[in-house]
Design a protein around this motif. Structure first.
Motif, PDB file in Angstrom:
ATOM      1  N   UNK A 179       9.106  69.561  59.387  1.00 55.70           N
ATOM      2  CA  UNK A 179      10.373  69.845  58.715  1.00 55.70           C
ATOM      3  C   UNK A 179      11.182  70.947  59.390  1.00 55.70           C
ATOM      4  N   UNK A 180      10.500  71.861  60.092  1.00 58.45           N
ATOM      5  CA  UNK A 180      11.244  72.938  60.765  1.00 58.45           C
ATOM      6  C   UNK A 180      11.675  72.542  62.176  1.00 58.45           C
ATOM      7  N   UNK A 181      11.461  71.269  62.530  1.00 61.92           N
ATOM      8  CA  UNK A 181      11.992  70.739  63.771  1.00 61.92           C
ATOM      9  C   UNK A 181      11.052  70.723  64.950  1.00 61.92           C
ATOM     10  N   UNK A 182       9.862  71.297  64.807  1.00 59.56           N
ATOM     11  CA  UNK A 182       8.925  71.368  65.930  1.00 59.56           C
ATOM     12  C   UNK A 182       7.875  70.280  65.836  1.00 59.56           C
ATOM     13  N   UNK A 183       7.360  69.865  66.994  1.00 59.71           N
ATOM     14  CA  UNK A 183       6.210  68.988  67.022  1.00 59.71           C
ATOM     15  C   UNK A 183       4.950  69.824  66.792  1.00 59.71           C
ATOM     16  N   UNK A 184       3.866  69.215  66.268  1.00 63.05           N
ATOM     17  CA  UNK A 184       2.624  69.966  66.079  1.00 63.05           C
ATOM     18  C   UNK A 184       2.164  70.618  67.379  1.00 63.05           C
ATOM     19  N   UNK A 185       1.781  71.889  67.302  1.00 59.30           N
ATOM     20  CA  UNK A 185       1.339  72.609  68.496  1.00 59.30           C
ATOM     21  C   UNK A 185       0.010  72.039  68.989  1.00 59.30           C
ATOM     22  N   UNK A 186      -0.060  71.804  70.282  1.00 60.50           N
ATOM     23  CA  UNK A 186      -1.269  71.256  70.891  1.00 60.50           C
ATOM     24  C   UNK A 186      -1.704  72.105  72.083  1.00 60.50           C
ATOM     25  N   UNK A 187      -1.317  73.359  72.084  1.00 55.05           N
ATOM     26  CA  UNK A 187      -1.617  74.226  73.216  1.00 55.05           C
ATOM     27  C   UNK A 187      -2.989  74.882  73.073  1.00 55.05           C
ATOM     28  N   UNK A 188      -3.730  74.927  74.187  1.00 56.89           N
ATOM     29  CA  UNK A 188      -4.981  75.667  74.243  1.00 56.89           C
ATOM     30  C   UNK A 188      -5.960  75.271  73.155  1.00 56.89           C
ATOM     31  N   UNK A 189      -6.388  76.269  72.377  1.00 59.15           N
ATOM     32  CA  UNK A 189      -7.396  76.051  71.341  1.00 59.15           C
ATOM     33  C   UNK A 189      -6.880  75.220  70.179  1.00 59.15           C
ATOM     34  N   UNK A 190      -5.568  74.981  70.122  1.00 59.02           N
ATOM     35  CA  UNK A 190      -4.997  74.184  69.038  1.00 59.02           C
ATOM     36  C   UNK A 190      -4.992  72.687  69.356  1.00 59.02           C
ATOM     37  N   UNK A 191      -5.381  72.338  70.554  1.00 53.86           N
ATOM     38  CA  UNK A 191      -5.412  70.912  70.913  1.00 53.86           C
ATOM     39  C   UNK A 191      -6.573  70.239  70.188  1.00 53.86           C
ATOM     40  N   UNK A 192      -6.251  69.222  69.419  1.00 53.01           N
ATOM     41  CA  UNK A 192      -7.239  68.577  68.561  1.00 53.01           C
ATOM     42  C   UNK A 192      -7.749  67.292  69.218  1.00 53.01           C
ATOM     43  N   UNK A 193      -9.013  67.267  69.642  1.00 55.05           N
ATOM     44  CA  UNK A 193      -9.553  66.043  70.273  1.00 55.05           C
ATOM     45  C   UNK A 193      -9.627  64.856  69.332  1.00 55.05           C
ATOM     46  N   UNK A 194      -9.546  65.117  68.040  1.00 59.10           N
ATOM     47  CA  UNK A 194      -9.555  64.018  67.066  1.00 59.10           C
ATOM     48  C   UNK A 194      -8.406  63.056  67.333  1.00 59.10           C
ATOM     49  N   UNK A 195      -7.280  63.583  67.753  1.00 56.91           N
ATOM     50  CA  UNK A 195      -6.101  62.737  67.969  1.00 56.91           C
ATOM     51  C   UNK A 195      -6.324  61.736  69.104  1.00 56.91           C
ATOM     52  N   UNK A 196      -7.080  62.144  70.122  1.00 59.85           N
ATOM     53  CA  UNK A 196      -7.385  61.229  71.225  1.00 59.85           C
ATOM     54  C   UNK A 196      -8.293  60.095  70.748  1.00 59.85           C
ATOM     55  N   UNK A 197      -9.275  60.441  69.894  1.00 60.75           N
ATOM     56  CA  UNK A 197     -10.156  59.407  69.350  1.00 60.75           C
ATOM     57  C   UNK A 197      -9.365  58.425  68.480  1.00 60.75           C
ATOM     58  N   UNK A 198      -8.427  58.951  67.721  1.00 59.19           N
ATOM     59  CA  UNK A 198      -7.613  58.086  66.874  1.00 59.19           C
ATOM     60  C   UNK A 198      -6.732  57.163  67.712  1.00 59.19           C
ATOM     61  N   UNK A 199      -6.317  57.622  68.888  1.00 61.42           N
ATOM     62  CA  UNK A 199      -5.586  56.739  69.791  1.00 61.42           C
ATOM     63  C   UNK A 199      -6.436  55.534  70.176  1.00 61.42           C
ATOM     64  N   UNK A 200      -7.711  55.777  70.466  1.00 64.09           N
ATOM     65  CA  UNK A 200      -8.599  54.670  70.837  1.00 64.09           C
ATOM     66  C   UNK A 200      -8.713  53.668  69.696  1.00 64.09           C
ATOM     67  N   UNK A 201      -8.821  54.178  68.484  1.00 66.19           N
ATOM     68  CA  UNK A 201      -8.908  53.297  67.318  1.00 66.19           C
ATOM     69  C   UNK A 201      -7.599  52.545  67.119  1.00 66.19           C
ATOM     70  N   UNK A 202      -6.491  53.244  67.314  1.00 65.92           N
ATOM     71  CA  UNK A 202      -5.168  52.627  67.161  1.00 65.92           C
ATOM     72  C   UNK A 202      -5.014  51.423  68.080  1.00 65.92           C
ATOM     73  N   UNK A 203      -5.353  51.590  69.356  1.00 65.35           N
ATOM     74  CA  UNK A 203      -5.137  50.506  70.315  1.00 65.35           C
ATOM     75  C   UNK A 203      -6.203  49.415  70.205  1.00 65.35           C
ATOM     76  N   UNK A 204      -7.367  49.746  69.649  1.00 67.05           N
ATOM     77  CA  UNK A 204      -8.398  48.727  69.441  1.00 67.05           C
ATOM     78  C   UNK A 204      -8.103  47.891  68.195  1.00 67.05           C
ATOM     79  N   UNK A 205      -7.636  48.550  67.142  1.00 71.57           N
ATOM     80  CA  UNK A 205      -7.455  47.858  65.858  1.00 71.57           C
ATOM     81  C   UNK A 205      -6.058  47.289  65.670  1.00 71.57           C
ATOM     82  N   UNK A 206      -5.039  47.984  66.194  1.00 75.37           N
ATOM     83  CA  UNK A 206      -3.648  47.572  65.995  1.00 75.37           C
ATOM     84  C   UNK A 206      -3.363  47.254  64.523  1.00 75.37           C
ATOM     85  N   UNK A 207      -3.599  48.206  63.623  1.00 72.78           N
ATOM     86  CA  UNK A 207      -3.411  47.928  62.195  1.00 72.78           C
ATOM     87  C   UNK A 207      -1.939  47.754  61.834  1.00 72.78           C
ATOM     88  N   UNK A 208      -1.700  47.134  60.708  1.00 74.99           N
ATOM     89  CA  UNK A 208      -0.332  46.965  60.237  1.00 74.99           C
ATOM     90  C   UNK A 208       0.207  48.244  59.597  1.00 74.99           C
TER      91      UNK A 208
END
Length: 224
Positions: A179-208
């Motif tokens: 809401x304040x106009x910024x994208x979620x911070x992904x720098x350094x220790x704030x980078x969440x590896x969960x998001x990369x795993x979810x990408x794999x699920x996204x492209x494997x499942x292609x849910x609606x």
């Protein structure tokens, strides 16, 4: 007619949940993590000075509804792991009508296959206590990812599809601004590896449809 309601981070606000389930008319609530699963925790009631359970069957008044939730980053992950060791990755009834859906669990909801994959990075972990209010298992493991991808393949082998994915964090492929106009911070220790795993699920499942919480904001969009 019974309905399906998706909600974000409950954080143990059970009175709010009990009001929300009324909208389902005895249907289903899907909670996208940070549900408030702290079954071993207690808090002190300011008026009575009594110790009150944070999570207990008496907290819920579901009026015939069923709740399915994935884990968020703010849950008792060690207890969750104990449940999974005993029961496997199928939905686990942790209170009457309330089901914990481990990472990789698939639930059929009104004829649609729903895959759950919780977890995520706590940006406030420095302010939390190891083994009490913070657990490294908040980040999904390689085993969790394999379980989810195997679940997707198992559904496909039956000639079906994953219609909906429920997660706490969002895939990295989902670009959005808060809401304040910024994208979620992904720098350094704030980078969440969960998001990369979810990408794999996204492209494997292609849910609606993909449902996620974590950011405490209403976000919606389309991904192709």
């Amino acid at each position: 007619m019974a309905k399906v309601l998706a909600v974000g981070d409950i954080h143990g606000e059970w009175e709010w949940l009990n009001v929300a389930v009324e909208r389902t008319e005895g249907g289903i609530v899907i909670a996208c993590g940070d549900f408030g699963f702290w079954p071993k925790h207690r808090y002190v009631d300011k008026k009575t000075r009594e110790l009150i359970p944070v999570f207990h069957p008496s907290c819920f008044d579901l009026k015939g509804a069923t709740v399915y939730f994935c884990d968020g980053n703010h849950e008792d992950h060690w207890t969750i792991m104990e449940f999974i060791e005993r029961h496997g990755r199928k939905p686990i009834e942790v209170a009457p009508g309330v089901f914990l859906c481990p990472r990789g669990a698939v639930v059929e909801v009104k004829g649609r296959n729903v895959l759950f994959f919780g977890g995520g990075l706590s940006i406030d972990r420095e302010m939390r206590r190891f083994g009490h209010s913070w657990f490294p298992e908040e980040i999904p493991s390689g085993e969790d990812l394999v379980a989810a991808l195997s679940a997707v393949e198992a559904v496909k082998r039956k000639g079906e599809e994953i219609h909906i994915v429920v997660s706490h964090q969002a895939p990295r492929a989902f670009r959005f601004r808060l809401s304040w106009g910024a994208e979620p911070s992904e720098n350094g220790s704030l980078r969440d590896p969960t998001r990369d795993m979810l990408d794999e699920i996204l492209f494997a499942a292609r849910p609606r449809l993909w449902l996620f919480g974590h950011w405490h904001e209403r976000l919606e969009g389309y991904f192709e």
